[in-house]
Design a protein around this motif. Structure first.
Motif, PDB file in Angstrom:
ATOM      1  N   PRO A  46       8.385 -15.514  -0.891  1.00  0.00           N
ATOM      2  CA  PRO A  46       6.971 -15.420  -0.499  1.00  0.00           C
ATOM      3  C   PRO A  46       6.086 -15.109  -1.702  1.00  0.00           C
ATOM      4  N   GLN A  47       4.809 -15.419  -1.563  1.00  0.00           N
ATOM      5  CA  GLN A  47       3.867 -15.061  -2.621  1.00  0.00           C
ATOM      6  C   GLN A  47       3.784 -13.540  -2.738  1.00  0.00           C
ATOM      7  N   HIS A  48       3.645 -13.061  -3.978  1.00  0.00           N
ATOM      8  CA  HIS A  48       3.584 -11.616  -4.267  1.00  0.00           C
ATOM      9  C   HIS A  48       4.877 -10.914  -3.855  1.00  0.00           C
ATOM     10  N   ASP A  71       3.505 -16.229 -11.356  1.00  0.00           N
ATOM     11  CA  ASP A  71       2.564 -16.207 -10.237  1.00  0.00           C
ATOM     12  C   ASP A  71       3.232 -15.912  -8.896  1.00  0.00           C
ATOM     13  N   VAL A  72       4.558 -15.784  -8.903  1.00  0.00           N
ATOM     14  CA  VAL A  72       5.291 -15.626  -7.646  1.00  0.00           C
ATOM     15  C   VAL A  72       5.539 -14.158  -7.316  1.00  0.00           C
ATOM     16  N   PHE A  73       5.939 -13.394  -8.327  1.00  0.00           N
ATOM     17  CA  PHE A  73       6.373 -12.022  -8.081  1.00  0.00           C
ATOM     18  C   PHE A  73       5.280 -11.003  -8.386  1.00  0.00           C
ATOM     19  N   GLY A  98       1.181 -10.972 -15.569  1.00  0.00           N
ATOM     20  CA  GLY A  98       2.327 -11.302 -14.730  1.00  0.00           C
ATOM     21  C   GLY A  98       2.771 -10.121 -13.897  1.00  0.00           C
ATOM     22  N   PRO A  99       3.941 -10.209 -13.307  1.00  0.00           N
ATOM     23  CA  PRO A  99       4.417  -9.144 -12.409  1.00  0.00           C
ATOM     24  C   PRO A  99       4.656  -7.829 -13.136  1.00  0.00           C
ATOM     25  N   LYS A 100       4.564  -6.754 -12.381  1.00  0.00           N
ATOM     26  CA  LYS A 100       4.913  -5.444 -12.909  1.00  0.00           C
ATOM     27  C   LYS A 100       6.431  -5.359 -13.015  1.00  0.00           C
ATOM     28  N   TYR A 120      12.106  -4.590  -0.659  1.00  0.00           N
ATOM     29  CA  TYR A 120      12.240  -5.793  -1.486  1.00  0.00           C
ATOM     30  C   TYR A 120      12.496  -7.050  -0.653  1.00  0.00           C
ATOM     31  N   ASP A 121      11.916  -8.142  -1.124  1.00  0.00           N
ATOM     32  CA  ASP A 121      12.145  -9.439  -0.487  1.00  0.00           C
ATOM     33  C   ASP A 121      13.488 -10.038  -0.908  1.00  0.00           C
TER      34      ASP A 121
END
Length: 297
Positions: A46-48, A71-73, A98-100, A120-121
């Motif tokens: 999923p997004q984020h 852009d995904v995580f 980007g992601p943390k 978590y996903d």
């Protein structure tokens, strides 16, 4: 990653200066074998998304995902028993918006912090065959299963350390190497067959998919057009970097002499290594990798 126990069990490959380069090279090899998929293609991201990587080591998986899928995580979390192999903060400075990325010391056998459970996903874990005692595997995977959200995913990856077909298994040195792999794992008390048991180990999650691929050595790699031209030679180097680490660890513990006849001393190992390297370079060889996934109910 290591697991503490009453007999002071330790990760045989150690946490010294030679281990981070080996782990990073291994990462690139595994990624190539799985057609550049770090996550099973059947897992919807999923997004984020929030992702956790247990036994993260050098955090190479997280850094790779942060750079290739920025852009995904939203959050990439790495857990490991020790921070000895964590990369310096400078590694993360170029990730921009980007992601943390966060790295935390945590022993899977002791469980994870309450504020991390069900967050978590996707949860990843790779290559703990030499990092867990055989009897600790069910407990470790059960501990891991508390991290995904309901409907989230767990992905386990392990290698079969022995040579498999189409390797010429009639070659005496290949036979000796396979015998030594089994002997070393018995001496250390680790699960040599973890790659074959992943489906059964997915405690707390419902098995959904399994992907087994070849890890070609030497000329066998040329039959796979998706692999880089240098992969055959590189894969042999990765294999022997791991063998070297295990042999050094066994030697330091006084356990090398408990191996099969012909591989009980450092001198015998060096001779065997030279012969097998030549064989693999000329004839080729093969190992296998297994990626197994389950979905949290």
């Amino acid at each position: 990653m290591t697991s503490p126990s009453s007999d002071n069990f330790t990760y045989i490959l150690g946490h010294g200066a030679s281990e981070p380069p080996r782990l990073n090279a291994q990462h690139e090899g595994v990624k190539a074998c799985f057609s550049n998929h770090l996550i099973h293609p059947s897992i919807p991201i999923p997004q984020h998304a929030k992702l956790a990587d247990n036994a993260t080591g050098t955090a190479i998986v997280l850094l790779d995902l942060a750079r290739t899928r920025p852009d995904v995580f939203e959050t990439l979390t790495g857990f490991d028993l020790t921070s000895a192999k964590f990369p310096p903060a400078a590694e993360f400075e170029g990730l921009g918006d980007g992601p943390k990325v966060e790295l935390l010391e945590c022993n899977v056998l002791d469980g994870f912090p309450e504020d991390r459970k069900g967050k978590y996903d996707v949860v990843l874990q790779r290559f703990l065959c030499l990092g867990l005692k055989a009897e600790d595997w069910p407990k470790a995977v059960k501990s891991l299963s508390v991290l995904p959200k309901p409907g989230g995913w767990i992905q386990l990856v392990e290698a079969q350390p022995w040579f498999v077909e189409p390797t010429d298994l009639s070659n005496p040195d290949i036979q000796l190497g396979n015998k030594w792999c089994k002997s070393a794992c018995e001496v250390l008390g680790v699960n040599i067959a973890a790659a074959l048991n992943l489906k059964e180990l997915l405690a707390g999650a419902s098995f959904t998919n399994e992907w087994t691929v070849d890890w070609p050595l030497g000329p066998y790699a040329s039959s796979n057009p998706s692999l880089p031209p240098s992969f055959g030679e590189t894969s042999i180097q990765i294999l022997f970097d791991a063998f070297d680490g295990v042999v050094r660890g066994l030697h330091e513990k006084g356990l090398l002499e408990k191996g099969p006849e012909g591989l009980r001393t450092m001198k015998e190992y060096e001779g065997w290594k030279e012969r097998v390297w030549k064989f693999l370079r000329e004839k080729g060889g093969n190992r296998r990798l297994t990626m197994c996934i389950g979905r949290k109910q």
